[in-house]
Every structure is written in C-alpha cells, then in structure tokens.
Write an enzyme that holds these catalytic residues in place. Sequence first.
Site, mmCIF file in Angstrom:
data_model
loop_
_atom_site.group_PDB
_atom_site.id
_atom_site.type_symbol
_atom_site.label_atom_id
_atom_site.label_comp_id
_atom_site.label_asym_id
_atom_site.label_seq_id
_atom_site.Cartn_x
_atom_site.Cartn_y
_atom_site.Cartn_z
ATOM 1 N N ALA A 174 0.667 -1.111 0.103
ATOM 2 C CA ALA A 174 0.113 0.070 -0.070
ATOM 3 C C ALA A 174 0.872 1.234 0.011
ATOM 4 O O ALA A 174 2.015 1.303 0.624
ATOM 5 C CB ALA A 174 -1.132 -0.189 1.065
ATOM 6 N N GLY A 177 0.742 -5.666 0.095
ATOM 7 C CA GLY A 177 0.049 -5.645 -0.942
ATOM 8 C C GLY A 177 0.721 -6.115 -2.406
ATOM 9 O O GLY A 177 0.323 -6.599 -3.106
ATOM 10 N N GLU A 186 0.606 -9.740 -2.360
ATOM 11 C CA GLU A 186 -0.724 -10.022 -2.560
ATOM 12 C C GLU A 186 -0.966 -9.943 -4.142
ATOM 13 O O GLU A 186 -1.508 -10.712 -4.656
ATOM 14 C CB GLU A 186 -1.618 -9.315 -1.788
ATOM 15 C CG GLU A 186 -1.533 -9.734 -0.369
ATOM 16 C CD GLU A 186 -2.576 -8.976 0.619
ATOM 17 O OE1 GLU A 186 -2.502 -7.631 0.405
ATOM 18 O OE2 GLU A 186 -3.410 -9.504 1.115
ATOM 19 N N GLU A 215 1.690 -6.692 7.415
ATOM 20 C CA GLU A 215 0.544 -6.084 7.945
ATOM 21 C C GLU A 215 0.432 -6.278 9.585
ATOM 22 O O GLU A 215 0.263 -5.076 10.350
ATOM 23 C CB GLU A 215 -0.628 -6.388 7.104
ATOM 24 C CG GLU A 215 -0.719 -5.963 6.113
ATOM 25 C CD GLU A 215 0.077 -6.762 5.081
ATOM 26 O OE1 GLU A 215 1.083 -7.761 5.497
ATOM 27 O OE2 GLU A 215 -0.036 -6.419 3.558
#
Length: 692
Positions: A61, A102, A105, A125
């Site tokens: 992110a 992210g 991911e 995270e």
Amino acid sequence: MSASFSEHGDVAVITLDNPPVNGLGFATRSAIVEGVQRAVDDAAIRAIVLIGSGKGFSGGADIREFNTPKALQEPSLHTVIRNIESCAKPVIAAIHGLAMGGGLELALGCHYRVASAGAQIALPEVKLGILPGAGGTQRLPRMIGLQQALDMIVFGAPVRSEKLSATRLFDQMIDGDLLTGAIEFARQVADARPLPKVRDHQITEADAKTVLSAMRDRIQPQAAHYPALSRCIDAVEAAVTMPFEEGLTFERDQFLYLVQTTESKALRHAFFAERSASKIPGIGADIALRTINSAAVIGAGTMGAGIAMNFANAGIPVCMLETQHAALDKGVATIRKNYENTLKKGRLTQDQLDKRMSLISTTLDYATLAQANIVIEAVFEEMSVKETVFRRLSQVMKPGAILASNTSTLDVDRIAGFTSRPQDVIGTHFFSPANVMKLLEVVRGKATSDDVLATVMALAKKIGKTGVVSGVCDGFIGNRMIEQYLRQAFFLLEEGCLPAQVDGAIERFGFAMGPFRMSDLAGNDIGWHIRQRRRIEHPDMVYSLAGDKLCELGRYGQKTSAGWYDYQAGDRTSHPSDVVNQMILAHAADLGIQRRDVSDAEIVERLMYALVNEGAKILEEGIALRASDIDLVYLTGYGFPLYRGGPMFYAGCVGLAQVLAAIQGYASGPNGHAWQISSLLKHLADQGKTFQ
Ligand SMILES: NC(=O)c1ccc[n+]([C@@H]2O[C@H](COP(=O)([O-])OP(=O)(O)OC[C@H]3O[C@@H](n4cnc5c(N)ncnc54)[C@H](O)[C@@H]3O)[C@@H](O)[C@H]2O)c1
C-alpha cells in the site's frame, strides 16, 4: 501514470513506477488495470509481465494515501487482483528487491511468479496491528505451506526469495537480467491453458490442526495486547477450512475488525510518529549535511563507552579521550566485554568484533581529536567539568566540527556559551545502555544551526537510533516528564502503597518496568542528587522524602544489591524488602498520614496523567515539535507499551475531557499541590480535541 506499458514482441510489460517502493496508490492501481486491458485488447499480445522499476517489485500500500479517500478509491487492490486473476492471457509477476504486503498479494494474484535471488518477501501488516486484507492469508499458505505462511503472516518478518525457491510460490528463479528472463518464461507459458490460479490449490496438510494450535500456544503471552496475532491465525485457518471465496470474506471481516482496534491505531500512530520525527519545520530535505566519517567521545565511562560502540557498529572510527590511562583501559575493557557477550550469543562474528574494536582508539591528548567531524562529551554531570571540556574543544577542534554534549539535565545553551562557536553546539542525549537503547534526544540550542541539527538527525538514523528533537529545558522531553511521574509514585508510598503494588499496577498496564524497579536499575542516587538541586532551584516544588530516606540507608539500587527492593548478588530479580516497607510506614506515620487503600486504577491514572500533563506543557512551550514526538520518546526510551501508542496518544483514547476531570479531582486531593494543570490540556479538552 505510475506504471508504464511496453511491448516486447508478443509479450506486454507493465512496469510499476511509483518511487520509492512502487506503493500501490490509486494511480498505480489504475495504471495496472489499464495496462492489463490494453494487453487483452491487443491480439498480438500473448502474455503479460508485471515488473517493478527501481528498488523492487512493490512495497505494498502507498502509505502516503493512508487515511485518505484515495486509499479506498476503485480500482481497489482487490479489484486489481481479480482483474489479473481472471485475465484470459497469462500474467507473470517478475520480482526483485522486495514484494511486501499488498505487493506480495498482487504477485499472488498473478498466474505465475518468477524472481531474482535476494528479494525480501513479506506480509508485514501484523506490525501495524492488521492483517493482509487482499487475499494474502488465503493465497500464501496455498503456495508455501501452512507453517511457513503462519510464520510470515503472524510475525511479519521478511524471507529472502531464494529461501522460498523450492516452494510453489516461484515458478522459476532468474539468474541473469530479470526482465529478459521473465519475458522468456512468459513465452514458454503463453499457450498454457487453463491458466493456473493460486486459489485453485487445496491445502491438504494432514497436521494442519496441530500446526495451527502450536502457533496459538506460541502467541498466547502476547495475544491479549496484540489482537492481530490470533486473527492472523484465524484467517490462515480459514484458508484450510473454508472454500476460497468464503475465506476471502472471512479475511476481509478480520481486517475490518482489526483496523478499528485501539491497538492497531496505536501501532499505526507509532509508525507514523517515527516517520514524522525526522521532519523539522523550516528545514528542507535539500539542506547540505556536514560529513561525518570520524568521531570522538570525551569520557569513557558508562555512557561514553556505549556511545563509542554506536560509531564502531556503524563503521565510523571513533577516538575516546580521558584524563587518566586507567579510565581509558576500563572503557575499552567494557566495550570488549560487551562485544564478546554478543559474540557468545552468536549475533556477532569474531571478524566483526575485531573490525569494530579496530575502529576504536584512545587518547589523553585533545590534539589527537582535532580532525574529528563530531565530538560527543560524556563526562561527569557537573557544569564546571563541562565548561573545562567545552572551552578546550572550542580551541582545538577543526572549524565545522560538531560539538555535542550528552548531558541529561544541564543547560545546553550555557554549554554552548563556553565556546566561540555556539552554532556548532548541540545536545545528544543517549539513553543507557547507550549501545542498546533506540532513543536519542537531539537537543537544539538557541544558537544551534540548522545544518548541525539536520546532520545529527541523519547521524541518529545511521547509527540505528530514533532521533527526536527537543528544545532546551531541564530534563528535556523524557526526563522532565518522568520526574512528575516519579513524584506521584513517591507520594503514593506516603498515602498507602508499597513499591511492589505501584510497580505491579504499572507493569500490568503494560510498562516494561514500574517506577521503583526502574529507579533501582538506574540508581536511586541520581534522582536524589537531582532533588537536592531542585529544592534549591525550585523551593516551591515539593518532593516526598521517601526517596531521600532510602538513599540515606545506602540503598542506591541494583548496584548496591539494595534499593526499593532487595537483590541477590548477580541476580536482577527484585524481592520486596521489609526494611524498606517499614521505612515507608514509619515515614508516613511521621507525617501523620492516615494510610488508605489505593486502587490500581488510581495508581495508573496518577502516573499516566502526570506524564500527559507535563507532556502538554512541553508541547505548549514548543520544547517538543509535535505530540507524536513525545509518544516516540516514551515508546523508544521508557518502555511505554507500544500497543497503547505513547502517553499523548493514550490520553486521546481516554478522552482529554476525562483526563482533565480526573486531574482536577487529584488536584483537590492529598498532594494536590503537585498538579499544575496545563492550559493546553484544558483548552483542547474544552474543545473536544486530542493532542494529535
Ligand atoms: N548514566 C546514565 O544513565 C546517563 C544517561 C544519559 C545521559 N547521561 C549523562 O552522560 C554523562 C556521563 O555519564 P556517565 O553515567 O557515563 O558517567 P560516568 O561517571 O560513568 O563516566 C564519566 C567519565 O567521564 C570521565 N571524565 C570526567 N571528567 C573528565 C574530563 N575533564 N575529561 C575527560 N574525561 C572526564 C570520567 O573519568 C568517567 O570515566 C553525564 O553528563 C550524564 O548526565 C548519563
């Protein structure tokens, strides 16, 4: 555009381009979706490579978008991943440098992944009190197995790509140029159908239940304070027990729950506090820094030796100066012993030890230091000694050298006045043990020049410290606040508590150590001397005499095997002391105090709100640049519980109106004279605001 599109024959390449770490901000997410669509629409394209420019694939992110509407704006990362996963042409993630959060991911949403060795692969995270919310907990276990996925998701530590090369995560490790290798790989799989999807793998590990329950046992001691730990395990369990889409929904629900917990808010606050601390209003990132490639330390005692180690650890040669050979020998022996202990624990090699020791030299002669870029004074805490040292430094140091003092309480402006170059003088307040503690208060004098301040803040980072700017005042940020906290702790002894009760309440609140155990570690005589000075400088400020009576008994703390507690030689375990407890009861009786039962809640409130009230004054006076700097001081230097975010953040969680009301109550109770309420606190409480 934060991603570029190019064609290499029949392969399209989407290059993420959002420095510094290709954060997946709105523009980057949009550009990926557009790039994929463009490749799908072009009949000549058979496969798509997704690669990062610069440092790595993607750091996840874009933190610049945190708490802004852009973070949620479509296409969300979920949408991007769905687009890629359902793309009719193969999408290959080509990973170098880092694939985190992210970023990983996103890669897991691709049909294939290739990687260079040395890339940092992580789902960190949990460190912000949340969990990977874009499928990470569902997809990673399918690729690398339950145990390793749990380790990565629950602890958040990075793993190097080559360590994962034997797992399904990477279809190929690429030795040479990553893009060339990835394009070649893309051509090999261009016609493969059906396209493999991570979601289609089943986790069939027979011992799944045992692995999950062992991990639950492992996190048990931390689970109450860090709810993300067990939620991470729950989400990974869902990857085993639920169909993929249900697992995704379950993960999303856990994410939404965690993101609004106080613990996660506190961890994110701490993360941002660390980033903001290095920003100094009025000083731009483009300021020219002074070069620091050699250092000197005056005084090779407890602090001087520890400070010198910081330089050696960072590869910077450092010379220590004393007035006697014996003191230098003692300092060097302490340093060697510290390094040898680290070596024994396997955290340092003999080579590293030798290298570090070779960077440390000693001298009795100031002329030897003259060419150092920075000199840090760590001699006795007496103005007259500091004066002698700084007058000498002013004469001998080369022009432009930074002259720093490690004083804990003395006036840095007065110290600067002993030199002919006050603009080069600054305070560097290390915490003991100086080679271990993260905090460095960087004390900006009236005359300290901007480039000196910026250079020392950059140096803090280089030597692995968290630098926090403080203005000049007695005790700077941290010790000025702790004094009020200790005053309350001492008054509580008179009113009805014993040391173990106060420490117990504060430790249950989450502090690493309560005030009395902390004082025994630091040395009770230090506070005793400070109180003696204070009684002369501030005769109106009342202190309990309990601490003085303790010192009069020669109970200085661990170093004398007796303080607020008893200690056995060579053991730091504190045992409640009958002698001390009797002394406290007799002291209260002398004062004619009717002792009462004091609740844990009162202990916590009085000590915490004493920090908050003084912190508010520090903020109001401009000693701290921002409330989050104060929190950072307490999180990195005083063992304040991380999951509570620091005293100022904590006060905001309680509500400033409630904090103020409690303080007003205490101000009209026993020892109420100790509460001089901050006008900033009053003002913010009236307006329903917080310190942030
Ligand atoms: N000990 C702590 O926890 C702590 C924490 C932060 C800051 N400080 C500050 O650091 C400074 C040093 O504290 P310490 O605990 O290391 O003390 P210390 O007594 O362990 O060491 C001081 C050293 O300075 C040397 N010294 C004295 N006068 C000197 C001179 N004129 N020239 C050269 N060397 C001289 C002494 O020989 C001694 O080795 C003080 O200002 C103290 O307030 C201490």
